[in-house]
Design a protein around this motif. Structure first.
Motif, mmCIF file in Angstrom:
data_model
loop_
_atom_site.group_PDB
_atom_site.id
_atom_site.type_symbol
_atom_site.label_atom_id
_atom_site.label_comp_id
_atom_site.label_asym_id
_atom_site.label_seq_id
_atom_site.Cartn_x
_atom_site.Cartn_y
_atom_site.Cartn_z
ATOM 1 N N ARG A 142 0.957 -1.066 0.004
ATOM 2 C CA ARG A 142 -0.031 0.143 -0.033
ATOM 3 C C ARG A 142 1.003 1.305 -0.048
ATOM 4 O O ARG A 142 2.020 1.019 0.276
ATOM 5 C CB ARG A 142 -0.819 -0.001 1.277
ATOM 6 C CG ARG A 142 -0.119 -0.021 2.605
ATOM 7 C CD ARG A 142 -1.078 0.097 3.751
ATOM 8 N NE ARG A 142 -0.406 -0.098 4.791
ATOM 9 C CZ ARG A 142 0.084 1.155 5.727
ATOM 10 N NH1 ARG A 142 0.032 2.420 5.234
ATOM 11 N NH2 ARG A 142 0.642 1.045 6.665
ATOM 12 N N VAL A 143 0.258 2.306 -0.264
ATOM 13 C CA VAL A 143 1.005 3.521 -0.292
ATOM 14 C C VAL A 143 0.704 4.333 1.093
ATOM 15 O O VAL A 143 -0.476 4.430 1.465
ATOM 16 C CB VAL A 143 0.436 4.517 -1.092
ATOM 17 C CG1 VAL A 143 1.309 6.018 -1.070
ATOM 18 C CG2 VAL A 143 1.007 4.120 -2.574
ATOM 19 N N ASP A 144 1.759 4.617 2.105
ATOM 20 C CA ASP A 144 1.565 5.009 3.494
ATOM 21 C C ASP A 144 1.017 6.532 3.049
ATOM 22 O O ASP A 144 1.507 7.349 2.424
ATOM 23 C CB ASP A 144 2.847 5.137 4.155
ATOM 24 C CG ASP A 144 2.717 5.762 5.568
ATOM 25 O OD1 ASP A 144 1.939 6.792 5.504
ATOM 26 O OD2 ASP A 144 3.269 5.307 6.566
ATOM 27 N N PRO A 145 -0.368 6.860 3.651
ATOM 28 C CA PRO A 145 -0.909 8.024 3.393
ATOM 29 C C PRO A 145 -0.201 9.184 4.008
ATOM 30 O O PRO A 145 -0.376 10.306 3.561
ATOM 31 C CB PRO A 145 -2.531 7.860 3.847
ATOM 32 C CG PRO A 145 -2.335 6.839 4.963
ATOM 33 C CD PRO A 145 -1.151 6.069 4.355
ATOM 34 N N LEU A 146 0.630 9.099 5.193
ATOM 35 C CA LEU A 146 1.360 10.199 5.756
ATOM 36 C C LEU A 146 2.458 10.551 5.126
ATOM 37 O O LEU A 146 3.002 11.932 4.928
ATOM 38 C CB LEU A 146 1.593 9.765 7.079
ATOM 39 C CG LEU A 146 0.453 9.756 8.094
ATOM 40 C CD1 LEU A 146 1.015 9.190 9.625
ATOM 41 C CD2 LEU A 146 -0.296 10.919 8.233
ATOM 42 N N ARG A 147 3.214 9.342 4.381
ATOM 43 C CA ARG A 147 4.593 9.880 3.752
ATOM 44 C C ARG A 147 4.509 9.560 2.392
ATOM 45 O O ARG A 147 5.491 9.933 1.658
ATOM 46 C CB ARG A 147 5.481 9.026 4.427
ATOM 47 C CG ARG A 147 5.700 9.406 6.002
ATOM 48 C CD ARG A 147 6.862 8.462 6.832
ATOM 49 N NE ARG A 147 7.125 8.707 7.994
ATOM 50 C CZ ARG A 147 6.551 8.155 9.054
ATOM 51 N NH1 ARG A 147 5.748 7.043 8.757
ATOM 52 N NH2 ARG A 147 6.756 8.668 10.154
#
Length: 151
Positions: free
Chosen positions: A46-51
């Motif tokens: 997944r893509v980390d939403p924070l970074r």
């Protein structure tokens, strides 16, 4: 005799200080290693939403009926950090021995820290023992938690 408290915390694992490329890792190589080492691994990227970086979340059975959940990220080429969430020292030790002995290129290339230590202001990862079985690594992780005031 007093029973030892089995604290759950987050443990983070990192390459050596000043040698971010020591693991020579990527999400693909880490995922392949997890699949080889833990045939029942559940992996999800997944893509980390924070970074905004790609990470792999994993659930692996480190011993019969002992599952750990973690996340690994490679925020820049050849750099990794891995976290295990809500684990005991013995659970983290099983993973740490696998990481040290089966994935990273040198047994001296793993450092660790716990969220318990970080909550008390210690943000400097310590070297994982380069030798020893899971019981010996567990003793080091427990000692770390005692020093952090978590036990």
């Amino acid at each position: 005799m007093t029973a030892q408290r089995n604290v759950r915390t987050t443990f983070g694992f990192y390459p050596p200080e000043n040698n971010e490329a020591a693991w020579q890792s990527s999400l693909d190589t880490f995922m392949a290693a997890l699949e080889r080492g833990f045939p029942d691994a559940v992996l999800e990227t997944r893509v980390d939403p924070l970074r905004g970086m790609s990470v792999v979340d994993f659930d692996i059975e480190v011993a019969p009926e002992v599952w750990v959940t973690g996340s690994a990220a490679m925020p820049s080429p050849d750099y990794a950090y891995i976290t295990l969430g809500s684990v005991t020292a013995d659970e983290a030790a099983l993973f740490a021995v696998w990481l040290r002995d089966s994935y990273v290129p040198s047994p001296t290339s793993v450092r660790f820290i716990s969220s318990a230590a970080m909550e008390n202001g210690d943000e400097t990862p310590e070297p994982l023992p380069a030798v020893g079985d899971a019981a010996e690594v567990e003793a080091v992780l427990r000692s770390h938690l005692v020093a952090a005031g978590a036990v």
